[in-house]
Design a protein around this motif. Structure first.
Motif, PDB file in Angstrom:
ATOM      1  N   GLN A 166      55.020  41.361  14.927  1.00 14.62           N
ATOM      2  CA  GLN A 166      55.589  41.355  13.584  1.00 14.62           C
ATOM      3  C   GLN A 166      56.795  42.293  13.515  1.00 14.62           C
ATOM      4  O   GLN A 166      57.850  41.941  12.978  1.00 14.62           O
ATOM      5  CB  GLN A 166      54.527  41.773  12.558  1.00 14.62           C
ATOM      6  CG  GLN A 166      55.044  42.040  11.157  1.00 14.62           C
ATOM      7  CD  GLN A 166      55.442  40.778  10.405  1.00 14.62           C
ATOM      8  OE1 GLN A 166      55.492  39.683  10.973  1.00 14.62           O
ATOM      9  NE2 GLN A 166      55.738  40.925   9.132  1.00 14.62           N
TER      10      GLN A 166
ATOM     11  N   TYR B 119      52.824  40.907   6.250  1.00 15.11           N
ATOM     12  CA  TYR B 119      51.886  40.500   7.302  1.00 15.11           C
ATOM     13  C   TYR B 119      50.453  40.446   6.792  1.00 15.11           C
ATOM     14  O   TYR B 119      49.649  39.626   7.251  1.00 15.11           O
ATOM     15  CB  TYR B 119      51.999  41.480   8.466  1.00 15.11           C
ATOM     16  CG  TYR B 119      51.137  41.135   9.664  1.00 15.11           C
ATOM     17  CD1 TYR B 119      51.559  40.195  10.589  1.00 15.11           C
ATOM     18  CD2 TYR B 119      49.911  41.755   9.870  1.00 15.11           C
ATOM     19  CE1 TYR B 119      50.782  39.876  11.696  1.00 15.11           C
ATOM     20  CE2 TYR B 119      49.125  41.452  10.964  1.00 15.11           C
ATOM     21  CZ  TYR B 119      49.567  40.512  11.875  1.00 15.11           C
ATOM     22  OH  TYR B 119      48.784  40.197  12.971  1.00 15.11           O
TER      23      TYR B 119
ATOM     24  N   TYR C  89      50.098  34.483   5.005  1.00 14.83           N
ATOM     25  CA  TYR C  89      51.304  34.764   5.787  1.00 14.83           C
ATOM     26  C   TYR C  89      51.333  34.008   7.113  1.00 14.83           C
ATOM     27  O   TYR C  89      50.300  33.825   7.765  1.00 14.83           O
ATOM     28  CB  TYR C  89      51.401  36.260   6.064  1.00 14.83           C
ATOM     29  CG  TYR C  89      52.613  36.633   6.887  1.00 14.83           C
ATOM     30  CD1 TYR C  89      53.883  36.636   6.317  1.00 14.83           C
ATOM     31  CD2 TYR C  89      52.489  36.957   8.238  1.00 14.83           C
ATOM     32  CE1 TYR C  89      54.994  36.957   7.059  1.00 14.83           C
ATOM     33  CE2 TYR C  89      53.607  37.286   8.991  1.00 14.83           C
ATOM     34  CZ  TYR C  89      54.860  37.278   8.396  1.00 14.83           C
ATOM     35  OH  TYR C  89      55.956  37.590   9.140  1.00 14.83           O
TER      36      TYR C  89
ATOM     37  N   PRO D 299      54.275  33.996  10.580  1.00 15.44           N
ATOM     38  CA  PRO D 299      55.553  34.576  11.052  1.00 15.44           C
ATOM     39  C   PRO D 299      56.729  33.618  11.045  1.00 15.44           C
ATOM     40  O   PRO D 299      57.870  34.063  11.229  1.00 15.44           O
ATOM     41  CB  PRO D 299      55.212  35.026  12.486  1.00 15.44           C
ATOM     42  CG  PRO D 299      53.738  35.205  12.497  1.00 15.44           C
ATOM     43  CD  PRO D 299      53.199  34.156  11.568  1.00 15.44           C
TER      44      PRO D 299
END
Length: 299
Positions: free
Chosen positions: A138, A260, A265, A267
């Protein structure tokens, strides 16, 4: 870009002969804050590959398996190239061994294959380490997107080779930004236990990364032979570099954590894939690597 993007290692190389120790001119603090990457990543990215190799038998999705293997190839190349930067620092009388031995201990022993004190089931320990890789990725995606857009580094007259290394690496971090997360989600079970483990991975990762980064920046500045002890790492100098656009803002880094931790969520929401792909098409090192592959194929 919403279509699936193939993750392919690029066998790049860099010539460090003319790169100065302070590769951001007259900015030793900004230089060394970024240089901490070279201290952390050789051991860290070797560890990523090892953990993913342990997890490969858990992957049942063929497309994810392909992405995971591409991720492993990219991370192995990153580790090697950052190791060469450590050699370059050593050649300029900045020895990093006293710091990097602690990084090696962290990844090899504390986060190694054997659970601490032997009290955690092997599968659970593997899943936790996969969650840590996802949490670290992340931050690398955020940093990668930042360095691709950091006009302040261009305006400061940074060494072109170092800037290409950082942007090539950053572009690949954006390119494979979702792989570690998808690997964890795929292997980590369902529901609340999977989410709780993801939270635990970030709860460990964020403070440890902050501590290691501050320690590493302080180490590099103290041992910089050109500074000869005249400077120490300070938040004031760090924040001045942030205002010049030479380092990411604290908000950019800190806001990555609550994003995150959202249950929904993913990415793929992080950074610009288009910007990453465009840079990889123009990166001097990546273009040379692509040319070498093309010549080998013709031969």
């Amino acid at each position: 870009m919403t279509e699936h993007h193939a993750i392919t290692p690029r066998r790049v190389s860099f010539d460090w002969e003319r790169t100065p120790l302070h590769w951001i001119p007259d900015e030793p603090t900004a230089t060394h804050v970024i240089n901490v990457l070279h201290l952390l990543l050789p051991a860290g990215e070797r560890w990523f590959v090892k953990v993913f190799k342990e997890g490969l038998p858990l992957v049942t999705d063929p497309e994810l398996l392909k992405d995971v293997k591409g991720f492993m190839g990219q991370e192995a190349t990153h580790s090697v190239q950052h190791s060469y930067v450590l050699d370059h620092l050593a050649a300029q009388r900045l020895d990093t061994d006293a710091y990097t031995k602690h990084v090696e201990f962290l990844f090899r022993r504390i986060l190694g294959e054997t659970p601490p004190l032997g009290r955690i089931p092997a599968r659970e320990w593997l899943l936790f380490r996969l969650s840590v890789v996802a949490a670290i990725e992340q931050f690398t995606a955020v940093l990668g997107d930042w360095v691709l857009a950091a006009e302040g580094l261009d305006e400061a007259g940074c060494d072109e080779v170092m800037l290409d290394l950082l942007r090539w690496h950053g572009a690949e971090e954006v390119e494979h930004r979702a792989v570690a997360f998808d690997m964890y989600q795929h292997c980590g079970g369902e529901g609340l236990p999977r989410y709780a483990r993801r939270v635990a991975g970030m709860a460990v990762t964020a403070p440890v990364m902050l501590y290691m980064w501050a320690w590493g920046a302080g180490y590099l500045i103290r041992h910089d032979p050109q500074l000869a002890g005249r400077l120490r790492y300070s938040l004031g100098a760090h924040n001045r570099a942030v205002r010049k656009g030479l380092l990411p803002t604290w908000k950019e880094l800190g806001s990555a954590v609550p994003r995150y931790l959202r249950r929904s969520y993913h990415p793929s929401q992080e950074g610009s894939m288009r910007r990453a792909v465009e840079y990889l098409a123009t990166s001097p090192a990546a273009r040379v690597a692509a040319g070498a592959i093309g010549r080998a194929a013709i031969a």
